[in-house]
Design an enzyme around this catalytic site. Sequence first.
Site, PDB file in Angstrom:
ATOM      1  N   GLU A  37      -7.282  -1.708   7.946  1.00 44.39           N
ATOM      2  CA  GLU A  37      -6.999  -0.955   9.166  1.00 44.39           C
ATOM      3  C   GLU A  37      -7.598   0.435   8.979  1.00 44.39           C
ATOM      4  O   GLU A  37      -7.328   1.089   7.965  1.00 44.39           O
ATOM      5  CB  GLU A  37      -5.481  -0.851   9.377  1.00 44.39           C
ATOM      6  CG  GLU A  37      -5.163  -0.132  10.657  1.00 44.39           C
ATOM      7  CD  GLU A  37      -3.681  -0.078  10.974  1.00 44.39           C
ATOM      8  OE1 GLU A  37      -2.871  -0.660  10.235  1.00 44.39           O
ATOM      9  OE2 GLU A  37      -3.354   0.572  11.989  1.00 44.39           O
ATOM     10  N   ARG A 264       0.584  -7.605  -4.393  1.00 48.53           N
ATOM     11  CA  ARG A 264      -0.055  -6.302  -4.264  1.00 48.53           C
ATOM     12  C   ARG A 264      -0.197  -5.667  -5.629  1.00 48.53           C
ATOM     13  O   ARG A 264       0.647  -5.878  -6.500  1.00 48.53           O
ATOM     14  CB  ARG A 264       0.854  -5.328  -3.497  1.00 48.53           C
ATOM     15  CG  ARG A 264       1.028  -5.527  -2.083  1.00 48.53           C
ATOM     16  CD  ARG A 264       2.008  -4.483  -1.563  1.00 48.53           C
ATOM     17  NE  ARG A 264       1.319  -3.308  -1.060  1.00 48.53           N
ATOM     18  CZ  ARG A 264       0.698  -3.282   0.099  1.00 48.53           C
ATOM     19  NH1 ARG A 264       0.655  -4.352   0.867  1.00 48.53           N
ATOM     20  NH2 ARG A 264       0.098  -2.199   0.505  1.00 48.53           N
ATOM     21  N   LYS A 274      -0.441   4.082   2.706  1.00 54.24           N
ATOM     22  CA  LYS A 274      -1.332   4.983   3.433  1.00 54.24           C
ATOM     23  C   LYS A 274      -0.549   6.074   4.157  1.00 54.24           C
ATOM     24  O   LYS A 274      -1.051   7.176   4.339  1.00 54.24           O
ATOM     25  CB  LYS A 274      -2.202   4.200   4.408  1.00 54.24           C
ATOM     26  CG  LYS A 274      -3.448   3.673   3.703  1.00 54.24           C
ATOM     27  CD  LYS A 274      -4.437   3.105   4.672  1.00 54.24           C
ATOM     28  CE  LYS A 274      -4.125   1.660   4.911  1.00 54.24           C
ATOM     29  NZ  LYS A 274      -5.071   1.012   5.807  1.00 54.24           N
TER      30      LYS A 274
HETATM   31  P1  ATP Z   1      -0.516   0.262   3.882  1.00 52.07           P
HETATM   32  O1  ATP Z   1       0.719  -0.581   3.808  1.00 52.07           O
HETATM   33  O2  ATP Z   1      -0.584   1.332   2.878  1.00 52.07           O
HETATM   34  O3  ATP Z   1      -0.836   0.748   5.262  1.00 52.07           O
HETATM   35  P2  ATP Z   1      -2.106  -2.000   4.299  1.00 52.07           P
HETATM   36  O4  ATP Z   1      -1.893  -3.195   3.477  1.00 52.07           O
HETATM   37  O5  ATP Z   1      -1.524  -2.026   5.653  1.00 52.07           O
HETATM   38  O6  ATP Z   1      -1.691  -0.735   3.479  1.00 52.07           O
HETATM   39  P3  ATP Z   1      -4.705  -2.503   5.200  1.00 52.07           P
HETATM   40  O7  ATP Z   1      -5.783  -1.575   5.559  1.00 52.07           O
HETATM   41  O8  ATP Z   1      -4.106  -3.297   6.282  1.00 52.07           O
HETATM   42  O9  ATP Z   1      -3.616  -1.658   4.447  1.00 52.07           O
HETATM   43  O10 ATP Z   1      -5.167  -3.447   4.013  1.00 52.07           O
HETATM   44  C1  ATP Z   1      -6.346  -4.199   4.036  1.00 52.07           C
HETATM   45  C2  ATP Z   1      -6.245  -5.304   3.050  1.00 52.07           C
HETATM   46  O11 ATP Z   1      -6.015  -4.804   1.733  1.00 52.07           O
HETATM   47  C3  ATP Z   1      -5.094  -6.231   3.366  1.00 52.07           C
HETATM   48  O12 ATP Z   1      -5.534  -7.556   3.236  1.00 52.07           O
HETATM   49  C4  ATP Z   1      -4.062  -5.889   2.340  1.00 52.07           C
HETATM   50  O13 ATP Z   1      -3.271  -6.991   2.047  1.00 52.07           O
HETATM   51  C5  ATP Z   1      -4.902  -5.434   1.156  1.00 52.07           C
HETATM   52  N1  ATP Z   1      -4.149  -4.481   0.340  1.00 52.07           N
HETATM   53  C6  ATP Z   1      -3.601  -3.325   0.736  1.00 52.07           C
HETATM   54  N2  ATP Z   1      -2.922  -2.739  -0.262  1.00 52.07           N
HETATM   55  C7  ATP Z   1      -3.054  -3.542  -1.346  1.00 52.07           C
HETATM   56  C8  ATP Z   1      -2.585  -3.497  -2.692  1.00 52.07           C
HETATM   57  N3  ATP Z   1      -1.828  -2.489  -3.135  1.00 52.07           N
HETATM   58  N4  ATP Z   1      -2.915  -4.512  -3.522  1.00 52.07           N
HETATM   59  C9  ATP Z   1      -3.675  -5.524  -3.083  1.00 52.07           C
HETATM   60  N5  ATP Z   1      -4.147  -5.637  -1.832  1.00 52.07           N
HETATM   61  C10 ATP Z   1      -3.845  -4.662  -0.963  1.00 52.07           C
HETATM   62 MG    MG Z   2      -1.994  -3.351   7.291  1.00 48.10          MG
END
Ligand code: ATP
Ligand code: MG
Length: 566
Positions: A37, A264, A274
């Site tokens: 995102e 994760r 984020k």
């Molecule tokens: P946040 O919860 O901080 O907003 P998010 O998971 O919503 O993070 P995205 O931009 O949606 O952030 O993530 C893109 C991809 O990266 C998704 O497939 C997510 O599952 C993966 N991802 C995000 N954080 C992690 C992590 N700590 N470890 C492994 N994969 C991750």
């Molecule tokens: Mg997300």
Amino acid sequence: MSSEEQVKPTNFIRQIIEEDLQQGKNEGKVATRFPPEPNGFLHIGHAKSICLNFGVARDYHGTCNLRFDDTNPHKENIKYVEAIKTDVHWLGFDWDDRLYYASDYFEKLYGYGVELINKGKAYVCDLNAEEIRQYRGTLTEAGKDSPYRSRSVEENLDLFARMRGGEFADGAKVLRAKIDMASPNINLRDPTIYRIRHGVVHHQTGEEWCIYPMYDFTHCLSDAIEGITHSLCTLEFEDHRPLYDWFLDELQTPSHPQQIEFSRLVLEYTVTSKRKLTELVDGGYVEGWDDPRMPTIAGMRRRGYRSEAIRDFCDRIGVTKSDNFIEMALLENCVRDDLNTHAPRRMAVLHPLKVVITNYPEEQNEQLTAPNHPQDEAMGSRQLTFSREVYIDQTDFMEVAPNKKFKRLVSGGEVRLRNAYVIRCDEVIKNDQGEIIELRCSYDPDTLGANPEGRKVKGVIHWVSAANAVSTEVRLYDRLFSHPNPDKAGESKFYKDYLNPDSLRTLTQCYLEASLADAKPGEQFQFEREGYFCLDSEHLSEGKPVFNRTITLRDTWAKIEQKGAN
Ligand code: ATP
Ligand code: MG
């Protein structure tokens, strides 16, 4: 290739993919995607997901799409889109011509919403957000049907079209899937699939839309539209999988991808949410998203990490279903191992003390050759200037040795200047406050070279010539948080209370050997006996270059943690 087939899959996801390939599923294709995102910069957790998705595609001759999950326009920004593209490329991966946005599919998604309504599987609901929450029930209590659940298909079609047309205010109506308000899985209790958002300009679609689809609806359908075979996501989506499958089962989609969840990455001494990273940036706790202390890809790059080290780290942590609290020392060791092999050696004096070599003629200087790497001859050598005045580090001199271990320079003692001569300290000069400001030394012209016969000098220290030293600022970066788990450190405390007050120390007057005048932004070096450093890509401080400390030579936290445990 048979040699390839014999390699054992390194994680459970690869195992699933290999089984699918053997069974001829998906016509033998592997298609993944990385779906960020654009509401912040990518961080180390994303690196894990990137290495997994792009790595799987590379190793099984498949494809990996970069898809922006851009359904929340009020939080998103084109600058994040650009940063994410830069960072994925820098990590060493490429999406070729497969750059997509969920917003590319807004028209199709709207069509899928209409299709659900036509099937009697979606309805427009007038409950407000709070009421929807109350009607939803709890883990132990079934939810209640919305009073709008039984609206006719015609009425729903009409209202949904008018939602799109902009007739209703934000929050006045939503479109919901009609599933089961008594489901033990709360995600299936008539989830919202469209909401109204007026007055936001979307970075891709401008003001074309005032209704936006929700993540759960958008994600599975985007996967299906792109022909993704394996939709890899983090464990918190496990409970959403029945919904992922429900949409794909109910709707006429081109394919039905398989969602597979993995854990994760949670890294010690770090936050990766984020929301929190945004707070650190907006609150001025760090210099920006690419501050060298941030766990972002951009921050790590600016700090001096090479992408090879980050990929190595992602390999070493593996991919599993179980919680994954990883020691910071593991990441740091990957960075050290990588730089140890790749960073040329240089000399830099961080706390300068002037040394005048009284028996070296004033007008004279000479060029000495020093290897760039002690083990790797292929890295070549560089020239060092030797002259009457040099700098050594303040910590390499004491008037009297504090103990037998002190092998550096003392009053009346001798030490070798690395790659150069042995010097003896004849006189210590102090200012009015009694601080040592200069040493008068003499050198022995017969001691050039590594180990001339007859000279037994125990200590070797680094130095730079005052004649052509590069004057710089050096920033000593350290971990941003002082607690291994800032998120859960203490109930009464807040993650920001655990910011490490010493995460940045600035040394404003340092001297580097002359060859470092040609360093390129981002280029890494080992400053001998000090650590790994790189030329900062952003800064000049009062006209001087700024060098960032990437990492110390050894793990200085291990000792502290040991102490804490006692
Ligand atoms: P946040 O919860 O901080 O907003 P998010 O998971 O919503 O993070 P995205 O931009 O949606 O952030 O993530 C893109 C991809 O990266 C998704 O497939 C997510 O599952 C993966 N991802 C995000 N954080 C992690 C992590 N700590 N470890 C492994 N994969 C991750
Ligand atoms: Mg997300």
